[in-house]
Motif scaffolding. Structure first.
Motif, PDB file in Angstrom:
ATOM      1  N   SER A   4       3.325   5.895  -3.470  1.00 22.78           N
ATOM      2  CA  SER A   4       4.618   6.593  -3.493  1.00 22.78           C
ATOM      3  C   SER A   4       4.647   7.698  -4.546  1.00 22.78           C
ATOM      4  O   SER A   4       4.137   7.538  -5.659  1.00 22.78           O
ATOM      5  N   GLN A   5       5.268   8.821  -4.173  1.00 26.00           N
ATOM      6  CA  GLN A   5       5.454   9.954  -5.077  1.00 26.00           C
ATOM      7  C   GLN A   5       6.922  10.341  -5.217  1.00 26.00           C
ATOM      8  O   GLN A   5       7.249  11.254  -5.979  1.00 26.00           O
ATOM      9  N   ALA A   6       7.792   9.688  -4.472  1.00 27.90           N
ATOM     10  CA  ALA A   6       9.222   9.954  -4.523  1.00 27.90           C
ATOM     11  C   ALA A   6       9.963   8.621  -4.475  1.00 27.90           C
ATOM     12  O   ALA A   6       9.412   7.603  -4.044  1.00 27.90           O
ATOM     13  N   TYR A   7      11.217   8.662  -4.898  1.00 30.79           N
ATOM     14  CA  TYR A   7      11.986   7.420  -4.977  1.00 30.79           C
ATOM     15  C   TYR A   7      12.165   6.776  -3.609  1.00 30.79           C
ATOM     16  O   TYR A   7      12.127   5.550  -3.472  1.00 30.79           O
ATOM     17  N   TRP A   8      12.322   7.594  -2.554  1.00 33.41           N
ATOM     18  CA  TRP A   8      12.520   7.027  -1.217  1.00 33.41           C
ATOM     19  C   TRP A   8      11.277   6.280  -0.746  1.00 33.41           C
ATOM     20  O   TRP A   8      11.377   5.287  -0.015  1.00 33.41           O
ATOM     21  N   MET A   9      10.112   6.724  -1.204  1.00 30.85           N
ATOM     22  CA  MET A   9       8.886   6.022  -0.843  1.00 30.85           C
ATOM     23  C   MET A   9       8.796   4.673  -1.564  1.00 30.85           C
ATOM     24  O   MET A   9       8.300   3.687  -1.012  1.00 30.85           O
ATOM     25  N   VAL A  10       9.285   4.639  -2.791  1.00 29.85           N
ATOM     26  CA  VAL A  10       9.336   3.367  -3.522  1.00 29.85           C
ATOM     27  C   VAL A  10      10.212   2.370  -2.771  1.00 29.85           C
ATOM     28  O   VAL A  10       9.840   1.206  -2.568  1.00 29.85           O
ATOM     29  N   LEU A  11      11.390   2.839  -2.341  1.00 25.97           N
ATOM     30  CA  LEU A  11      12.303   1.965  -1.602  1.00 25.97           C
ATOM     31  C   LEU A  11      11.692   1.521  -0.277  1.00 25.97           C
ATOM     32  O   LEU A  11      11.835   0.357   0.118  1.00 25.97           O
ATOM     33  N   LEU A  12      11.001   2.439   0.418  1.00 22.84           N
ATOM     34  CA  LEU A  12      10.367   2.074   1.688  1.00 22.84           C
ATOM     35  C   LEU A  12       9.313   0.996   1.469  1.00 22.84           C
ATOM     36  O   LEU A  12       9.225   0.023   2.239  1.00 22.84           O
ATOM     37  N   GLY A  13       8.506   1.149   0.430  1.00 25.23           N
ATOM     38  CA  GLY A  13       7.501   0.135   0.138  1.00 25.23           C
ATOM     39  C   GLY A  13       8.120  -1.221  -0.149  1.00 25.23           C
ATOM     40  O   GLY A  13       7.635  -2.252   0.324  1.00 25.23           O
ATOM     41  N   TRP A  67       3.300   2.540 -13.450  1.00 23.65           N
ATOM     42  CA  TRP A  67       4.021   1.376 -12.933  1.00 23.65           C
ATOM     43  C   TRP A  67       3.813   1.165 -11.445  1.00 23.65           C
ATOM     44  O   TRP A  67       4.039   0.066 -10.926  1.00 23.65           O
ATOM     45  N   ARG A  68       3.373   2.178 -10.714  1.00 25.26           N
ATOM     46  CA  ARG A  68       3.157   2.032  -9.269  1.00 25.26           C
ATOM     47  C   ARG A  68       2.072   1.007  -8.940  1.00 25.26           C
ATOM     48  O   ARG A  68       2.048   0.438  -7.842  1.00 25.26           O
ATOM     49  N   TRP A  69       1.184   0.762  -9.909  1.00 30.40           N
ATOM     50  CA  TRP A  69       0.131  -0.228  -9.680  1.00 30.40           C
ATOM     51  C   TRP A  69       0.690  -1.643  -9.593  1.00 30.40           C
ATOM     52  O   TRP A  69      -0.031  -2.569  -9.191  1.00 30.40           O
ATOM     53  N   LEU A  70       1.969  -1.808  -9.921  1.00 28.76           N
ATOM     54  CA  LEU A  70       2.593  -3.119  -9.730  1.00 28.76           C
ATOM     55  C   LEU A  70       2.620  -3.508  -8.250  1.00 28.76           C
ATOM     56  O   LEU A  70       2.673  -4.689  -7.913  1.00 28.76           O
ATOM     57  N   PHE A  71       2.600  -2.516  -7.376  1.00 26.08           N
ATOM     58  CA  PHE A  71       2.579  -2.804  -5.940  1.00 26.08           C
ATOM     59  C   PHE A  71       1.265  -3.441  -5.503  1.00 26.08           C
ATOM     60  O   PHE A  71       1.200  -4.092  -4.456  1.00 26.08           O
ATOM     61  N   CYS A  72       0.222  -3.240  -6.290  1.00 30.76           N
ATOM     62  CA  CYS A  72      -1.103  -3.715  -5.889  1.00 30.76           C
ATOM     63  C   CYS A  72      -1.288  -5.211  -6.134  1.00 30.76           C
ATOM     64  O   CYS A  72      -1.971  -5.888  -5.356  1.00 30.76           O
ATOM     65  N   LEU A  73      -0.680  -5.738  -7.174  1.00 35.86           N
ATOM     66  CA  LEU A  73      -0.901  -7.134  -7.563  1.00 35.86           C
ATOM     67  C   LEU A  73      -0.567  -8.144  -6.469  1.00 35.86           C
ATOM     68  O   LEU A  73      -1.316  -9.106  -6.259  1.00 35.86           O
ATOM     69  N   LEU A  83       0.820  -1.207   0.000  1.00 32.33           N
ATOM     70  CA  LEU A  83       0.000   0.000   0.000  1.00 32.33           C
ATOM     71  C   LEU A  83       0.858   1.262   0.000  1.00 32.33           C
ATOM     72  O   LEU A  83       0.528   2.253  -0.665  1.00 32.33           O
ATOM     73  N   ILE A  84       1.975   1.245   0.751  1.00 30.65           N
ATOM     74  CA  ILE A  84       2.877   2.399   0.772  1.00 30.65           C
ATOM     75  C   ILE A  84       3.492   2.607  -0.614  1.00 30.65           C
ATOM     76  O   ILE A  84       3.579   3.736  -1.118  1.00 30.65           O
ATOM     77  N   GLY A  85       3.932   1.531  -1.249  1.00 29.41           N
ATOM     78  CA  GLY A  85       4.497   1.647  -2.587  1.00 29.41           C
ATOM     79  C   GLY A  85       3.490   2.153  -3.596  1.00 29.41           C
ATOM     80  O   GLY A  85       3.822   2.937  -4.492  1.00 29.41           O
ATOM     81  N   LEU A  86       2.254   1.725  -3.459  1.00 33.91           N
ATOM     82  CA  LEU A  86       1.196   2.151  -4.377  1.00 33.91           C
ATOM     83  C   LEU A  86       0.980   3.656  -4.304  1.00 33.91           C
ATOM     84  O   LEU A  86       0.689   4.303  -5.311  1.00 33.91           O
TER      85      LEU A  86
END
Length: 452
Positions: free
Chosen positions: A90-99, A158-164, A85-88
């Motif tokens: 995300s608006q910055a690269y650090w949030m992607v990494l956190l997810g 591509w952020r929707w990849l976190f949802c699958l 959910l956090i990755g989904l």
């Protein structure tokens, strides 16, 4: 019957988890462009996942010797969902990494379970079949992961990849039903030892990514402290006595080499197809599908072959297939993508067969009371090898190459990939010789004693 249902549930879980582990590789070039980062920097989306996945699989393997496995599964899948959910969002690269970090912290329970269930719930003569089922799940996930990823990013962000991967939650009730209520014997987990191991590998990845001698020195210090810790702690993160088992130790060394080499296929291929052949993420996914699909189809056959003909036979077959794949990629890395898709069939099938053979071989070197921590350590080292190799591959690609050892290349951009594939093929040959010397002779001796 109940154990059979459990192994199929585990295979389904492996399908979904393997999708999560590799589906982001296709969009790394797009992420590099969006966040204006080098490929080695955005490769941390994969590397950090594998790093945490690795440490976590060993932690869960140890906890499985202490507590209920069904409780660990519940905790892991819920935590995994939070990271998704956090990755989904995300608006910055650090949030992607956190997810990705939080996803890995939860998902690490899956590879630990995949190693433990076949060993605990199946006799040695059926263990190859069980490992084949889980390997098939892994291969199917690799097959549909690129397709699903390619289809999704063709019309959505591509952020929707976190949802699958949230579909993993649907397997939780089945695990709660079929896993036994066997309670561990209690005990403590060496968190300091685990932290020192994580620090060792994280600093090593930073050293590779940023060419930092300081990070390399810190990594060496962490490793020295880790060695001291496991030798002095009352309940160490990794019991040094495991390494007195020479067969187990050699098996681990071979596994590290094999996984580091094998991870080049799902990690380097998307970059090769994007940089050299200028394919979109959608087309990259479809190029990778045939190899993963064939390996999924042959997964159970590999497990049965290990049970009937022995692990050494399966390992030799796997080595031959991987050698053929890397030799063809070495010669024809700049050729049309349809040829690369055909070459990947040999590599994917070979890698899956090798995983079955090695997992089965290593499991038979362990006493029953050490299967949890022993197989958990194997899982940890597998993913650590993947994380470190990711950093190494991405850095080599960033640096490029001015020449190719192959005489058949027409595209200069493919030189660096061709050279890497040659080195990887030679590494597979080395691993095959190591395996044959130790385990091949043992299998032959066993056949002579039983008259088979």
């Amino acid at each position: 019957m109940q154990s059979n249902r459990l192994i199929y549930i585990l295979a389904l879980t492996m399908v979904l988890s393997s999708m999560s582990a590799t589906m982001f590789n296709i969009v790394l070039p797009k992420m590099s462009e969006e966040f204006q980062l080098s490929y080695s920097q955005v490769s941390w989306v994969s590397a950090i996942y594998l790093l945490i996945y690795a440490i976590g699989s060993a932690v869960y393997g140890k906890l499985a010797d202490l507590f209920k496995l069904k409780s660990l599964i519940t905790f892991g899948l819920v935590f995994f969902s939070i990271g998704s959910l956090i990755g989904l969002a995300s608006q910055a690269y650090w949030m992607v990494l956190l997810g990705r970090i939080l996803q890995a912290c939860g998902a690490a329970v899956i590879p630990a379970t995949a190693m433990i269930v076949p060993v605990r719930y199946y006799a040695a003569e059926r263990r190859g079949w069980a490992l084949g089922i889980t390997a098939t799940g892994l291969a199917i996930g690799s097959a549909i992961g690129p397709v699903v990823s390619a289809m999704l990013v063709s019309f959505a962000d591509w952020r929707w990849l976190f949802c699958l991967p949230l579909l993993l939650l649907f397997t939780l009730p089945m695990y709660r039903k079929y896993l036994s209520d066997e309670q561990g014997n209690g005990g403590r987990l060496d968190w300091l030892g685990g932290a020192l191991m994580a620090g060792t590998v994280a600093c090593l990845l930073l050293a590779v990514t940023f060419e930092s001698w300081l990070m390399a020195a810190i990594s060496a210090v962490f490793f020295l402290l880790f060695v001291i810790r496991i030798r002095t702690a009352e309940a160490p993160f990794v019991n040094p006595r495991l390494f007195r088992n020479s067969s187990y130790t050699l098996g681990l060394a071979i596994a590290v080499l094999v996984v580091a080499v094998g991870y080049s296929l799902p990690f380097l291929t998307p970059q090769l197809l994007a940089e050299v052949h200028k394919l979109s993420p959608g087309l990259i996914g479809f190029v990778m599908v045939p190899g993963a699909a064939v390996s999924a189809f042959l997964g159970r056959k590999g497990g049965k072959l290990a049970d009937v003909k022995g692990n050494s036979t399966l390992y030799s077959l796997a080595s031959g297939l991987l050698l053929l794949c890397f030799f063809l990629l070495f010669l024809f890395a700049g050729m049309p993508p349809v040829l690369l898709a055909a070459f990947l069939i040999f590599g994917n099938v070979g890698q899956m067969f090798m995983q079955i053979a090695l997992s089965n071989t290593i499991s038979r070197t362990l006493p029953q009371e050490q299967t949890g921590v022993g197989m958990g350590l194997l899982s940890m080292l597998n993913f650590l090898a993947g994380a470190v190799s990711t950093g190494v591959y991405s850095k080599i690609v960033d640096q490029g190459a001015s020449f190719s050892l192959s005489p058949l290349h027409a595209l200069p951009d493919s030189y660096v990939y061709s050279n890497i594939y040659l080195v990887l093929g030679l590494t597979i040959m080395l691993a095959w010789m190591m395996y044959s010397i130790r385990f091949g002779r043992r299998q032959q001796l066993g056949r002579e004693m039983t008259g088979k």
